[in-house]
Design an enzyme around this catalytic site. Structure first.
Site, PDB file in Angstrom:
ATOM      1  CG  HIS A   4      52.038  33.782  41.872  1.00 23.11           C
ATOM      2  ND1 HIS A   4      51.474  34.884  42.454  1.00 23.11           N
ATOM      3  CD2 HIS A   4      51.159  33.388  40.912  1.00 23.11           C
ATOM      4  CE1 HIS A   4      50.318  35.169  41.868  1.00 23.11           C
ATOM      5  NE2 HIS A   4      50.098  34.275  40.930  1.00 23.11           N
ATOM      6  CD  GLU A  51      41.274  29.252  45.350  1.00 22.20           C
ATOM      7  OE1 GLU A  51      40.410  29.881  45.990  1.00 22.20           O
ATOM      8  OE2 GLU A  51      41.822  29.705  44.326  1.00 22.20           O
TER       9      GLU A  51
HETATM   10  C1  LIG Z   1      42.586  32.807  45.898  1.00 20.29           C
HETATM   11  C2  LIG Z   1      43.174  32.855  44.526  1.00 20.29           C
HETATM   12  N1  LIG Z   1      42.990  31.826  43.683  1.00 20.29           N
HETATM   13  C3  LIG Z   1      43.533  31.833  42.452  1.00 20.29           C
HETATM   14  C4  LIG Z   1      44.282  32.898  42.024  1.00 20.29           C
HETATM   15  C5  LIG Z   1      44.899  32.893  40.626  1.00 20.29           C
HETATM   16  N2  LIG Z   1      44.224  33.905  39.810  1.00 20.29           N
HETATM   17  C6  LIG Z   1      44.727  35.122  39.671  1.00 20.29           C
HETATM   18  S1  LIG Z   1      43.705  36.126  38.825  1.00 20.29           S
HETATM   19  C7  LIG Z   1      42.571  34.909  38.603  1.00 20.29           C
HETATM   20  C8  LIG Z   1      41.300  35.195  37.878  1.00 20.29           C
HETATM   21  C9  LIG Z   1      40.611  36.381  38.443  1.00 20.29           C
HETATM   22  O1  LIG Z   1      39.445  36.632  37.701  1.00 20.29           O
HETATM   23  P1  LIG Z   1      38.530  37.874  38.021  1.00 20.29           P
HETATM   24  O2  LIG Z   1      38.240  37.899  39.487  1.00 20.29           O
HETATM   25  O3  LIG Z   1      37.381  37.852  37.112  1.00 20.29           O
HETATM   26  O4  LIG Z   1      39.461  39.141  37.734  1.00 20.29           O
HETATM   27  P2  LIG Z   1      40.099  39.539  36.321  1.00 20.29           P
HETATM   28  O5  LIG Z   1      41.442  38.893  36.294  1.00 20.29           O
HETATM   29  O6  LIG Z   1      39.202  39.066  35.250  1.00 20.29           O
HETATM   30  O7  LIG Z   1      40.218  41.024  36.341  1.00 20.29           O
HETATM   31  C10 LIG Z   1      43.012  33.734  39.192  1.00 20.29           C
HETATM   32  C11 LIG Z   1      42.283  32.460  39.182  1.00 20.29           C
HETATM   33  C12 LIG Z   1      44.458  33.953  42.934  1.00 20.29           C
HETATM   34  N3  LIG Z   1      45.185  35.039  42.618  1.00 20.29           N
HETATM   35  N4  LIG Z   1      43.897  33.914  44.151  1.00 20.29           N
END
Ligand SMILES: Cc1ncc(C[n+]2csc(CCOP(=O)(O)OP(=O)(O)O)c2C)c(N)n1
Ligand SMILES: Cc1ncc(C[n+]2csc(CCOP(=O)(O)OP(=O)(O)O)c2C)c(N)n1
Ligand SMILES: [Mg+2]
Ligand SMILES: [Mg+2]
Lengths: 324, 359, 359, 324
Positions: D128, D59
């Site tokens: 959220h 972000e």
């Molecule tokens: C700081 C932040 N930005 C955005 C989100 C929204 N979000 C939740 S999970 C996710 C993707 C996470 O990807 P990854 O780290 O690869 O974990 P995975 O879900 O693939 O296990 C996002 C963008 C969040 N939870 N926290």
């Protein structure tokens, strides 16, 4: 012993660390350098690098690591070098420090104290004059504490460090070395969540904190010459706020004013004014005035005085309110 | 050339040795006038810096971050940049400002405590000094994306210290640059300290340059007291950026010869011997020896240069100090494009207050 | 072993091939009961996950992040952890929770939308699910520092996804761990996606594991669908942490077989073929083939296990659903150690409101 | 055309991008996926990967890069996936987005629009459901805009994107698909910095925004049955605030209430109440009431309803105020 605020803070840190080996200091330049304001001077030598930790230049990690320390029962006292550099750690503070107790229904708590110099009035570069205390006051779970004298600094810092809740301890840069005061050598606590009436008066209540206390005092002395007796409340703990003391005073004086150096809009003055309006409306002889920084960025040194509320601006508002 | 020096193998690009001899095969082949101009810029930078420190002691300047020892990094990099390139600087970049043509009086004006000094002239692509450490880095990546989108054949440079490499913004910025292969050059002035924290406590990586491995683009460590090495690496990295070959991380290995700022006392955390050791490697000395070896410099030229620099500096100080102070309007006028009524009322009220106080 | 697989050379640790044969010389030498227990844990994890998805569709669960395909990563890691070790998890760590003994009913309770489910039992060292991506990583480093200060012979694990490696907190945390050589294991579940963003658009580094080069400690990529590889690497990294040899970054190379969460539709950004391709590499299948090869498993045992798992799951669901809802006091009581008067007044007022509304 | 708020936002983004090729969208999952709420659906296909950029998960870099784009004359519209994940970008926003114009005396401006879904009421996971709008309202230089209907969303988003100032555009998640409304196909702007009286009434002024507008409307209908006529002001731009419209209304009605879903303490309600106290004190027949979220973290789904202000809570406060 006669000492400045920064000396009082230094002494308190040393005494608390002696008392409780769960206390760890960490931050940028807090170790060998003793902190850019010397607040941690000598602690590295006294307690060693495992308890006084010079961290990499990474505020989010400083607060994040402090959180992790609390998981294992430590009580960290991280320093953020200036309040203007706390924003990179904002996510750790708002999303975790403030909420872990609630999130885990009390299993994990975060008894840390984040110390940071704050406030304008010292002719510094940009970002070194922040007073964004109201950002933290709107986050449920946080406690924000500001001392206005060496004596208060010692008692409030000890109480903050011993508190089970996370505390943001804001140290007014302008007051670090502004005055010396007799400060008892033995440790003591001043109660959190309690405001102090630091000057009594029957005509008008001024609510202030930190570096605005000396400003309010000067204005009160001048007003007294005009025959107006000002009561000054030093908020000390900005949140959770001691509304009862404020409301009781305003009910007595019938007039209220908040003085703070943060910009006016959505500053803590708004919450105080709203509270007075809610709970003491019928006692008010006039609006709750706010004497504050303007809604602009704190100017660079050459123009800082235009920003910073001084006794004259307070006095002017006092007159306006008395004439209302 | 950059690819030939692998930081993971502990290799560092040096062209000029401490005696001023250039290593054959690596010399970037600068012309004599170019070399002389570089040296002149370095001396001017040092003169401007020394004057700033003096003004600060006299109370005519705010807190000031000395630049001593960084002249080769700054002039070497700036002299490789071309018109159109952008700079996202940090707070210790005097030689870059001067080489790129930032008016010296403006620069002084800023450090004297007036925002007007940060109003970059329209003809220069220089973003303002970033004080929150590392925050300029992702910004420079956005500028790189914009340059590509606009099909501008330019490079975007961000400068920062070794301390900045620990901040999240360094990482997020470089990672994004790698993903989009933006036309960026990330120039780290590793001067061995972040205030009091030595480089070895800033990161356990043997070099800063090797951090580029995390982002999928090249990193190179250069001798930051060797202006030819800095210039050569910068030129190649800038060319790569402009030619769609993606970003580069350059670590200029140097030393902060002064205190962190005028508020700092570096005697608390480092020894005089260490500082003295680095004085031997003074970047000005090294280029001067090189120029002398090439018959391009002598004591007379040096004296003339010193005098000229001093004169320029005195003029700029006089100009900056003669400028009128910011008006109250200045303080309020630039918060929004159009001043909101509340703020206008605050301004009016403040002017009324000043009027009353004056009476 | 970790040092033998250099991610910068594109090496990845695999022990079990897709047919379930173990590569000689690398087999971590787990006993038969250990291997069986791991498989059982994987099957239970999958059963719990499938049930959660079903409950979500029925409206008995909130948004849920499926775990499908991550069983080897999670069980392999958790089974290498020992009592005293700490876990700073992310939101897709079901198998870790189950293997470490987190009560299943609590876990369900959380996903059903009640904070009480995040109240880790006092006997377990598991921090709550971190939803802000990457934020648990610096926290785990602080725990590592604390462990060392307290002279506890333990390791601290943080888990996170490939997406998390782009966040500043990943960088700041790992860099700090490197500087202080903390007893940390950083376990990245590289499941090829961060919601819709494929791994190749997350970073230009060829591997996540090589990012460790930026922090001065080892990184290794393992086949995340091969529980023996995960377990072996985790065991070594955990041992190193406990023995003062500093942190390790493990990248478990796997695939998110389900949608990101129940709010996601992965058909928008990836093909069915790709998913099908990964089904062949199913981590459960691979260990089962291995067990069969060793004569440790058959259809009957499988049937019994499935039944046992289903039974456990049904019991936990019933238990979680039977729990009383949070009281209004619960919502207010844990904001501070002692409720401030204002908040107490809000609580009283809200109770009064509820009382009036009930009338 | 009849459409939901999220469709109106999507349409506006498409039209603005067609109109002005300096507009770039960037953020997590905004491209091929079309955004987790589909707000950017189809834009990647229509405008390509250079104008609709799927960024890494970072972000601070999303906002930082957006700032850098403005240096070269672009007008980025970054998306933060949820307001709860904007905190990592807080330093870029508060230290740079808000201040670059002032810092450079107008040479560098930051005409970007940060879109982010916000607010509770949709039974989501923690983080959220944030509505920390007041954090941004206290930062001089920022403009915070919140639509409460599809029609407003279109006009306000267009105006935000075209504004020379940086805008934080908060989209109430609860309203994304709550109703369909007839929205003109042609682009139009609704003025920023101007509140709208969305219901007229003589007895009491309710100031609200976003998802609290439908709540206030329901309460107003119920109150009307009791013979109390409520005037509802939809603030639309939270800051700089249209205080004149609020004050004028309260001077007419004599009673005021703020309804917001953020916690009470230091929420925007405080600033509104303080303003009314400052400028309309003598018109007030009772205190300015604040019907808000409690001073706690928004609870998880099972208990969210206890947090979220609904029509019943508003109505109760209306009765209290009318009886004052
Ligand atoms: C700081 C932040 N930005 C955005 C989100 C929204 N979000 C939740 S999970 C996710 C993707 C996470 O990807 P990854 O780290 O690869 O974990 P995975 O879900 O693939 O296990 C996002 C963008 C969040 N939870 N926290
Ligand atoms: C985010 C942030 N944190 C802390 C500071 C205070 N500070 C100013 S300069 C500095 C050290 C910077 O070190 P480095 O990046 O190596 O640059 P150098 O000063 O050595 O040129 C620190 C900690 C700051 N300006 N910004
Ligand atoms: Mg440095
Ligand atoms: Mg992933």
């Amino acid at each position: 012993m006669n000492m400045t605020m920064v000396q009082a803070i230094n002494r308190t840190l040393a005494q608390e660390m002696e008392r409780d080996d769960r206390i760890i200091i960490l931050g940028e330049d807090v170790g060998r350098d003793g902190g850019v304001f010397r607040a941690t001077d000598g602690l590295f030598e006294a307690f060693g690098p495992e308890r006084v930790i010079d961290t990499p230049l990474a505020e989010s990690a400083i607060i994040g690591a402090s959180i992790g320390m609390t998981a294992l029962g430590l009580r960290p006292v991280p320093e953020i070098q200036f309040m203007g550099f706390i924003y990179p750690a904002f996510n750790q503070i708002i999303s975790h420090v403030a909420r872990l107790r609630n999130r885990t229904r009390g299993r994990f708590t975060v008894p840390l104290t984040i110390r940071t110099p704050y406030g304008a009035g010292v002719k510094a570069l940009e970002h070194h004059s922040e007073s964004t205390e109201a950002l933290f006051c709107q986050v449920p779970g946080l406690t924000v504490v500001v001392p206005s004298s060496p004596y208060d600094a010692k008692g409030l810092l000890a109480a903050s460090i011993r508190s089970e809740d996370p505390v943001i301890f804001l140290e007014p840069t302008k007051l670090y070395r502004a005055e010396k005061q007799d400060v008892p050598e033995d440790p003591y606590e001043l109660p959190l969540r309690r405001a102090a009436v630091v000057r009594e008066g029957k005509d008008l209540t001024v609510v202030a904190w930190g570096a605005m206390i000396p400003v309010a005092r000067k204005a009160a002395e001048a007003a007294a010459a005009d025959g107006v007796e000002i009561e000054i409340i030093d908020l000390r703990t900005l949140c959770p706020m001691d509304r009862d003391t404020i409301v009781a005073s305003v009910k007595r004086t019938g007039r209220a004013m908040v003085v703070h150096e943060a910009p006016k809009t959505c500053g803590l003055g708004a919450e105080i004014a709203a509270t007075i309006g809610e709970r003491a409306l019928l006692s008010l002889n006039g609006p709750v005035l706010r004497v504050t920084g303007h809604d602009i960025t704190v100017p660079l040194p050459k123009s800082e005085d235009h920003y910073y509320p001084g006794p004259e601006r307070v006095l002017r508002a006092v007159r306006q309110l008395m004439e209302y | 050339m950059i690819e030939r020096f692998d930081p993971l193998k502990g290799e560092r690009l040096q062209i000029l040795d401490e005696k001023g001899s250039a290593r054959a095969g690596l010399d970037p082949g600068l012309s004599d006038p170019e070399l002389r101009a570089m040296y002149e810029r370095m001396v001017l930078t040092r003169t401007v810096d020394a004057k700033a420190l003096k003004l600060q002691r006299q109370g005519r300047f705010g807190t000031y971050a000395s630049n001593l020892g960084h002249e080769a990094c700054q002039v070497g990099l700036a002299s490789a940049m071309t018109k159109g390139d952008w700079l996202f600087p940090y707070f210790r970049d005097l030689g870059l400002y001067l080489t790129l043509g930032y008016p010296l009086a403006d620069h002084y004006h800023f450090w004297m405590g007036n925002e007007a000094g940060l109003r970059t002239p329209d003809s220069l692509n220089i973003y303002p000094v970033a004080i929150p450490v590392g925050s300029q880095i992702p910004q420079s990546v956005g500028a790189g994306l914009a340059a590509r989108y606009r099909k501008l054949p330019i490079a975007v440079v961000a400068t920062f210290g070794d301390g900045a490499t620990s901040e999240g913004d360094f990482h997020e910025g470089l990672n994004m640059a790698g993903v989009f292969r933006t036309p960026n050059v990330f120039f780290c002035v590793n001067n061995q300290f972040a205030i009091s924290v030595p480089r070895a406590k800033q990161t356990a990586a043997a070099t800063i340059a090797q951090k580029a491995a995390a982002y999928g683009f090249p990193g190179v460590q250069v001798d930051g007291n060797d202006i030819l090495a800095v210039h050569a690496a910068a030129r190649e990295a800038l060319d790569n950026a402009r030619n769609g070959k993606g970003p580069t991380l350059i670590e200029a290995y140097t030393y902060r010869m002064g205190d962190h700022t005028t508020s700092d006392d570096s005697g608390r955390y480092r020894t005089k011997e260490e500082v003295r050791e680095w004085e031997r490697r003074d970047p000005l000395l090294r280029l001067r020896l090189h120029l002398e070896k090439k018959g391009l410099w002598d004591a007379k030229l040096e004296k003339e240069l010193q005098d000229r620099s001093t004169e320029l500096v005195e003029k700029a100080v006089a100009e900056a100090e003669a400028r009128p102070p910011a008006t109250v309007e200045d303080l309020f006028a630039y918060t929004y494009a159009e001043m909101p009524p509340d703020l206008a009322a605050q301004l009016e009220d403040h002017k009324a207050f000043l009027g009353e106080a004056a009476r």
